[in-house]
Structures are given as structure tokens and as C-alpha cells.
Design a protein around this motif. Structure first.
Motif, PDB file in Angstrom:
ATOM      1  N   LYS A 112      -4.799  29.665 -29.021  1.00  0.00           N
ATOM      2  CA  LYS A 112      -5.940  29.036 -28.241  1.00  0.00           C
ATOM      3  C   LYS A 112      -5.827  27.769 -27.487  1.00  0.00           C
ATOM      4  N   THR A 114      -4.102  34.310 -39.462  1.00  0.00           N
ATOM      5  CA  THR A 114      -4.041  33.492 -38.498  1.00  0.00           C
ATOM      6  C   THR A 114      -3.618  32.109 -39.029  1.00  0.00           C
ATOM      7  N   THR A 134     -10.980  34.027 -31.357  1.00  0.00           N
ATOM      8  CA  THR A 134      -9.894  34.792 -31.437  1.00  0.00           C
ATOM      9  C   THR A 134     -10.358  36.358 -31.443  1.00  0.00           C
ATOM     10  N   LYS A 141      -4.298  29.254 -33.541  1.00  0.00           N
ATOM     11  CA  LYS A 141      -4.570  28.038 -33.043  1.00  0.00           C
ATOM     12  C   LYS A 141      -3.501  27.737 -31.817  1.00  0.00           C
ATOM     13  N   THR A 156     -15.265  30.457 -35.426  1.00  0.00           N
ATOM     14  CA  THR A 156     -16.120  30.286 -34.086  1.00  0.00           C
ATOM     15  C   THR A 156     -16.260  31.544 -33.216  1.00  0.00           C
TER      16      THR A 156
HETATM   17  C1  LIG Z   1      -9.656  28.711 -36.802  1.00  0.00           C
HETATM   18  C2  LIG Z   1      -9.144  29.700 -37.636  1.00  0.00           C
HETATM   19  C3  LIG Z   1      -9.611  30.924 -37.625  1.00  0.00           C
HETATM   20  C4  LIG Z   1     -10.928  31.135 -36.870  1.00  0.00           C
HETATM   21  O1  LIG Z   1     -10.687  31.418 -35.433  1.00  0.00           O
HETATM   22  P1  LIG Z   1     -11.694  31.462 -34.445  1.00  0.00           P
HETATM   23  O2  LIG Z   1     -11.179  31.782 -33.284  1.00  0.00           O
HETATM   24  O3  LIG Z   1     -12.606  30.152 -34.533  1.00  0.00           O
HETATM   25  O4  LIG Z   1     -12.697  32.589 -35.007  1.00  0.00           O
HETATM   26  C5  LIG Z   1      -9.156  32.034 -38.521  1.00  0.00           C
HETATM   27  N1  LIG Z   1      -7.990  31.757 -39.109  1.00  0.00           N
HETATM   28  C6  LIG Z   1      -7.518  30.536 -39.456  1.00  0.00           C
HETATM   29  C7  LIG Z   1      -6.706  30.173 -40.357  1.00  0.00           C
HETATM   30  C8  LIG Z   1      -8.140  29.465 -38.431  1.00  0.00           C
HETATM   31  O5  LIG Z   1      -7.590  28.200 -38.604  1.00  0.00           O
END
Ligand SMILES: *Cc1c(COP(=O)(O)O)cnc(C)c1O
Length: 306
Positions: free
Chosen positions: A44, A286, A177, A41, A174
């Protein structure tokens, strides 16, 4: 601008739960970037917030569910960028607020709760117009933060990898990433996405995002749909025991919505021989760890904390 709290690093976990797989598995620890602006995030939001500031906005408005990592991250990142934030939340306000929303409000985000049917209208011009009459002007960050500027930001995840590797892997919500990784690699290596939800629309979604950002389409990627455990935020005992075992063996926490499913999927894939021996896989941690509190509150402390 918002600087990372700690620099991401690669951690070799080949000799842990992957010991028998014959693969080299490294985890890229994006979860350490910031305790609240978790993992992907941060990438992003980065260029979206820059864009909001340089276009003269003083407020962002964004969307999410009641446990959303994106809402949590946006509330902190917006404040750091000197922006006010409005979070449009799916469903009714329930007191006391869950930990995610409690943090968001404490960070200064104005929470606006709407029904599930209104939430479906969130991308309509008319709905945005209504929000502007209520709140004044704002910069819109889409649900999950995904747009071309998010894709631009996530291409930069690759800059944190200082070693050679064959595969890069991420969980997919979504697809923003994953699209960034594909665009950043420009056809090199292989990108594997583990979908955390049901539905094959993600392939065309990622294709669209890649095309919109790079003007190209690539073939070196795939989305695997075998490890979503029944759908978004669905889980079973297997997933929970994997997450707890992973933590006790490696010391690394995984969340049940995204990273737990990805790593559990990766383990099963290595066992099935998906990867050739000695292949090197970099999997993205992530983040998403803020969600564990709310998950444990709802389902009874299934995931060990500390
Ligand atoms: C939002 C999120 C994702 C997914 O990312 P996208 O770009 O929406 O596919 C993966 N891992 C974590 C921990 C997230 O918070």
C-alpha cells in the motif's frame, strides 16, 4: 526504493487446523516481507512513497490510532525512501509510549496527537491547511494508507502466487487491499473479504475504490461480516484460544485485530461447508504482528509470543 526484506511465499496449512475441512488452504506469508513494514502495508505504501519522492516532497503526513500497523509501517518505509514522516495520532500522548508509537518515534516519525473530535476533521482541507502551517509542506497518505496508489500496489500481491487456486481471501479494514485483489484478478476467481469491523459501508467503499482504480465494477467478490467479534479490536476468549492453538499447531503467529479474525472465520466457513470439497483457498497473512505487544500489554499477555 523499498525492497522486500524477504520474499512472500505460499505455505500449505491444509493438514493443520483445516485437516477435516476437505479444502486446500494455503497461507500467503506477506508477514515475512519486513518485521516492521508488515504485510499488506508494504504494497500500500510502495507507490505512495514513490509518488511523494517524484513529486519533490521531502515529508509525508499520515494518520492512525495509537496501535496502528499503518503508522508503524509508514515510519519505517518513509525513512527507507529518504522521506521525513509525521504521524497524526488519534488521542492524547500517554507516557511511556506504547510499543507501536515508541518504534515510530525511534524510526524518526514526528508524532502529533490530536483529540478524537479533531481527528474526525482529518480529511478536511482546512485541517490539512492547519497542519501545513505547523509542519510545512508534505504529501498526504490517508488513514490506513488507502487510495488509488495503494490499490495499484496491492494488485501486485497476486504476482506472488505461483499456483492455481479458486478463492483468495483477506481481512478487510479500509478495503484497500481487497480492492487491489479484485482489480488485479479482473473478474477471475473469487475474492472473499472478512470484515474486522462492524458496518456494511465496506461494500460500497470497496466498490468505489475498484471503480476509481480500474474504471470497472466486478461481481466476483463478497465481504463477510460474521467474524468481527463485535467490532474493530474487539475480541473474546474464543478468538484468543484460536490464535494460540493456531500458533502451536502451525508455528505461525496471527494478530488479534486482523489475521486472527480472518483465519478463525475461514475455519468456521470450511466447517459449515461454505467451500466445495477440494477447493483451493489462498488466504493472505497480511502481517500486523507488531500489534501483539501492545495488545498483550493492555490485556495481560493473552497471546503467546515465541
Ligand atoms: C491494515 C491491515 C489490514 C486491512 O487492510 P485494508 O487495506 O485497510 O483493508 C489487514 N491486515 C493487517 C494486518 C493490517 O495491518
Amino acid at each position: 526504493m523499498i525492497e522486500p526484506f524477504q520474499k512472500p511465499f505460499l505455505q500449505d496449512i491444509s493438514n493443520t487446523v483445516f485437516a477435516q475441512s476437505g479444502c486446500q488452504v494455503h497461507l500467503l506469508r506477506l508477514d515475512v516481507i519486513h518485521p516492521g513494514i508488515s504485510g499488506n502495508k508494504w504494497y500500500k505504501l510502495k507507490y505512495n512513497l514513490e509518488e511523494a519522492v517524484s513529486s519533490g516532497f521531502d515529508t509525508i503526513l499520515t494518520f492512525g490510532g495509537a496501535y496502528s500497523n499503518h503508522i508503524h509501517a509508514s515510519s519505517i518505509a518513509a525513512a527507507k525512501a529518504g522521506l521525513k514522516s509525521i504521524g497524526v495520532i488519534r488521542g492524547e500522548r500517554v507516557e511511556p509510549l506504547n510499543p507501536t508509537l515508541h518504534d515510530a518515534e525511534k524510526n524518526g516519525m514526528v508524532l502529533h496527537f490530536i483529540s478524537r473530535s479533531d481527528y474526525r476533521r482529518k480529511n478536511e482541507t482546512k485541517f490539512i491547511g492547519e497542519m501545513k502551517r505547523t509542519f510545512g509542506d508534505f504529501y498526504v497518505v490517508p488513514e490506513g494508507g488507502t487510495n488509488s496508489l495503494a490499490v495499484k500496489g496491492t494488485t501486485e500481491i497476486l504476482l506472488d502466487i505461483t499456483e492455481e487456486y479458486d478463492y483468495i481471501m483477506t481481512s478487510v479494514g479500509t478495503g484497500g487491499t481487497m480492492a487491489g485483489l479484485i482489480c488485479g484478478l479482473k473478474g477471475g476467481k473469487r475474492v472473499i473479504g472478512i470484515s474486522v469491523l462492524k458496518g456494511d459501508f465496506l461494500v460500497s467503499e470497496v466498490e468505489k475504490l475498484v471503480l476509481a482504480y480500474s474504471g470497472k465494477s466486478y461481481k466476483n467478490w463478497e465481504i463477510i461480516e460474521d467474524y468481527h467479534f463485535g467490532g474493530y479490536a474487539k475480541f473474546n476468549e474464543d478468538l484468543i484460544s484460536f490464535i494460540n492453538e493456531f500458533r502451536s499447531v502451525t508455528g505461525i503467529a496471527l494478530d488479534p485485530i486482523y489475521t486472527g479474525k480472518m483465519m478463525s472465520g475461514l475455519k468456521k466457513m470450511t466447517r459449515k461447508g461454505f467451500f466445495k470439497p477440494n477447493t483451493k483457498v489462498v488466504a493472505l497473512h497480511t502481517g500486523g504482528l507488531q500489534g501483539i505487544r501492545g495488545f498483550n500489554d493492555r490485556f495481560g499477555n493473552l497471546i503467546q509470543e515465541e
